[in-house]
Design an enzyme around this catalytic site. Structure first.
Site, PDB file in Angstrom:
ATOM      1  N   GLU A 224       0.834  -1.212   0.000  1.00 13.42           N
ATOM      2  CA  GLU A 224       0.000   0.000   0.000  1.00 13.42           C
ATOM      3  C   GLU A 224       0.867   1.259   0.000  1.00 13.42           C
ATOM      4  OE1 GLU A 224      -2.913  -0.304  -0.745  1.00 13.42           O
ATOM      5  OE2 GLU A 224      -3.128  -2.436  -0.357  1.00 13.42           O
TER       6      GLU A 224
ATOM      7  N   GLU B 125      -0.472  -3.144  -9.934  1.00 10.08           N
ATOM      8  CA  GLU B 125      -0.428  -4.087  -8.810  1.00 10.08           C
ATOM      9  C   GLU B 125       0.930  -4.796  -8.775  1.00 10.08           C
ATOM     10  OE1 GLU B 125      -2.579  -4.324  -6.391  1.00 10.08           O
ATOM     11  OE2 GLU B 125      -3.735  -2.768  -7.360  1.00 10.08           O
TER      12      GLU B 125
END
Lengths: 191, 402
Positions: free
Chosen positions: B146, B226
């Site tokens: 994150e 990602e």
């Protein structure tokens, strides 16, 4: 008349060259200052975490003492390593002393395994989490510091910025390697 | 990762422009469909106003809107010290200028996302399910992923896209209802009936297509990032196994997220949907593939090592931008910790859940009374009575709340 015109051209060319050189030097100089500030900033991050670890130890020892009466030697080595680390004056000295402290603490954590009562103590558990996190923060801050030092040292040694670094006395910095005798002893498995 | 950051900034601009075009076109069509040719200008003007307002809102408080819509609650360090410690560790490793705000989502499904405008104003949110299932190293891997999104500036783009996409879905919905009500008027006005009817069909098609197109764009962009965030996470923690085993646990969970919807789905670390819903529009690369790439990283933790692992696992060309690959410094991976990690006991985890529950109750205005017998009474606000009896020892307490 033609000579005067040529002279003018020469002056203009020379002035232009000087101007370009000045801009380049200023650019490199600012880059060096930025790199140095980054190193200092990263170091202060490590410093904060090292201090936090020093503050944590008396607490940890106090909590554990009641449960571990037969481990006087372990406590002594931690306390001694702590006071040595707190007295360190420069990066190299700190590297050595903090390495010894890290070792003493990980030995302590291994000993703790033999005391299930202590491991169940709520206060000790939260201290243990704080200690683990502080150790991690030291490791990550060291990672960031060494990256900054590498970046800065490259600038002071590579052409052409090394010329500017020499002119304004930007000296190379030391890496912060935690010297752990235990880590060196770990047998490396080779395939 | 400067290249990636620039791409993200550029994408944000493209998105804003495309959204403006889409909205203005839709506005014009709407105006034409409802009022006729003279309504086109008005429609465009209104749509322009809506776009300006939207842009302002998404820049100033888009993160707040997304957090609120997923039910996230901002927490203090006392509620979950370990989570805060890990976020701070990653903040130090990534040299973020400020500590991200920490949110917990009361949802049993394990997942996490990051949002915000830039690295100095960011937030990470994790679900309660994630905190319950993962150990320290795995949680660290997830938080590192994150924080990488924050460093790569993915957060602004995703926030903008989320708000814009949400609005298009909403507008189209309103419009579809509007045409149903509007059909009465269409039959009463006899002149250029046919033209208006045709326009309504076109507008209808546009209203259906617009959200679909927006969604396709959004999904297409969210896959590569990602992988990039995984690579960044490994570079921060130097421990690929942590994230790999976290992804294994997250993707292995059968519980779908109740608070996620199609607008917020691409923000999460792993697809929040399960079953048929998950296959319809896959917003994430397969978790299996990501885990394989992470486990194939045997030599080191820098971007080159990740790229190499990615190529050997997928057989495709690399994912890492060329500029990041120039990084020459070798970064060794960390070995698994041999010293004993504080693995929270089941009792400690239950305690943690109670702490979080109380934290939420306190925010909702609950009053707490500690009974001498050890029972903690939790009283909702605005009780009709001022006397409460302890269920265990029958002591009567007086409630002092307003």
């Amino acid at each position: 008349m033609a000579g005067l015109g040529a002279m003018m051209m020469m002056f203009l060319l020379l002035g232009g060259l000087v101007l370009v050189a000045a801009v380049v030097v200023i650019g490199i100089y600012n880059g060096l200052v930025g790199g140095r500030n980054q190193v200092d900033n990263a170091w202060s991050q490590i410093d904060v975490q090292l201090k936090r670890r020093h503050d944590l130890i008396p607490n940890l020892v106090e909590t554990a003492k009641g449960y571990m009466q037969h481990e006087r030697q372990t406590f002594e080595s931690i306390t001694q390593a702590r006071s040595q680390a707190m007295g360190a004056k420069n990066v190299t000295e700190a590297s050595k002393a903090e390495g010894a402290l890290t070792d003493a603490l990980s030995k302590f954590m291994l000993v703790v395994e033999n005391y299930p009562d202590l491991k169940a103590n709520q206060n000790f558990l939260s201290l243990q989490e704080t200690l683990t996190s502080t150790e991690n923060k030291i490791a990550f801050a060291r990672q960031a510091y060494n990256d900054a030092v590498l970046n800065y040292n490259n600038k002071t040694q590579m052409f052409p910025s090394n010329i500017v670094a020499g002119m304004f006395n930007f000296t190379k910095r030391d890496f912060f390697e935690i010297e752990s005798p235990a880590e060196r002893e770990v047998p490396k498995v080779k395939f | 990762m400067w290249e990636q950051i620039r791409i993200n900034k550029r994408n944000s601009m493209i998105l804003l422009t495309a959204m403006a075009g889409l909205l203005l076109g839709l506005g014009g069509l709407l105006g034409y469909a409802f009022v006729g040719p003279q309504g086109v200008g008005v429609g465009i003007l209104i749509a322009g106003g809506v776009w300006l307002l939207l842009t302002l809102i998404s820049f100033s408080s888009g993160d707040q809107i997304l957090l609120a819509s997923s039910g996230a609650v901002e927490v203090t360090p006392e509620v979950h010290p370990m989570l805060f410690n890990i976020v701070e560790e990653m903040k130090i490793a990534a040299q973020l200028p400020a500590m991200p705000k920490v949110y917990i989502i009361p949802d049993p499904s394990p997942n996490a996302f990051a949002t915000g405008r830039n690295p100095s104003k960011s937030a990470v949110a994790v679900t309660e399910g994630l905190l319950a299932k993962l150990n320290r190293d795995e949680l660290q891997g997830v938080i590192a992923h994150e924080v990488s999104h924050i460093v790569h500036r993915d957060i602004l783009f995703v926030t903008l896209a989320g708000i814009m996409l949400g609005t298009i879905v909403l507008l189209a919905d309103v419009f579809l209802r509007g045409t149903m009500y509007g059909s009465h008027r269409r039959y009463s006005s006899r002149d250029n009936n046919n033209a208006q009817g045709l326009m309504i069909i076109i507008a209808l098609v546009a209203a259906i297509l617009a959200p679909l197109m927006a969604q396709i764009l959004y999904f297409a962009l969210s896959r590569k990032r990602e992988f990039l965030a995984d690579a960044g996470a490994v570079r921060l923690t130097r421990y690929p196994e942590g994230l790999a085993s976290a992804l294994e646990k997250i993707s292995g969970s059968k519980i779908p997220m109740e608070t996620a919807n199609k607008v917020t789905a691409p923000m999460y670390i792993s697809s929040p949907f399960r079953g048929a819903k998950a296959n319809l529009f896959s917003t994430h690369p397969s978790a299996q593939q990501r885990i394989h790439v992470l486990r194939a990283m045997m030599h080191g933790a820098n971007y080159q090592d990740y790229d190499q692992a990615y190529r050997s696992v997928t057989g495709k060309s690399g994912v890492i931008p060329a500029a990041a690959l120039k990084e020459s410094e070798a970064i060794p991976t960390r070995q698994a910790d041999t010293r004993s990690e504080p693995q929270p006991q089941p009792a400690a985890k239950a305690q943690q859940r109670i702490l979080f529950g109380d934290f939420i109750r306190k925010q909702q205005g609950f009053a707490f009374i500690d009974c001498p017998c050890g029972v903690k009474l939790k009283l909702p606000p605005n009780l009709p009575t001022s006397k409460v009896q302890c269920p265990r020892c029958k002591t009567v307490h007086t409630v002092t709340q307003s």
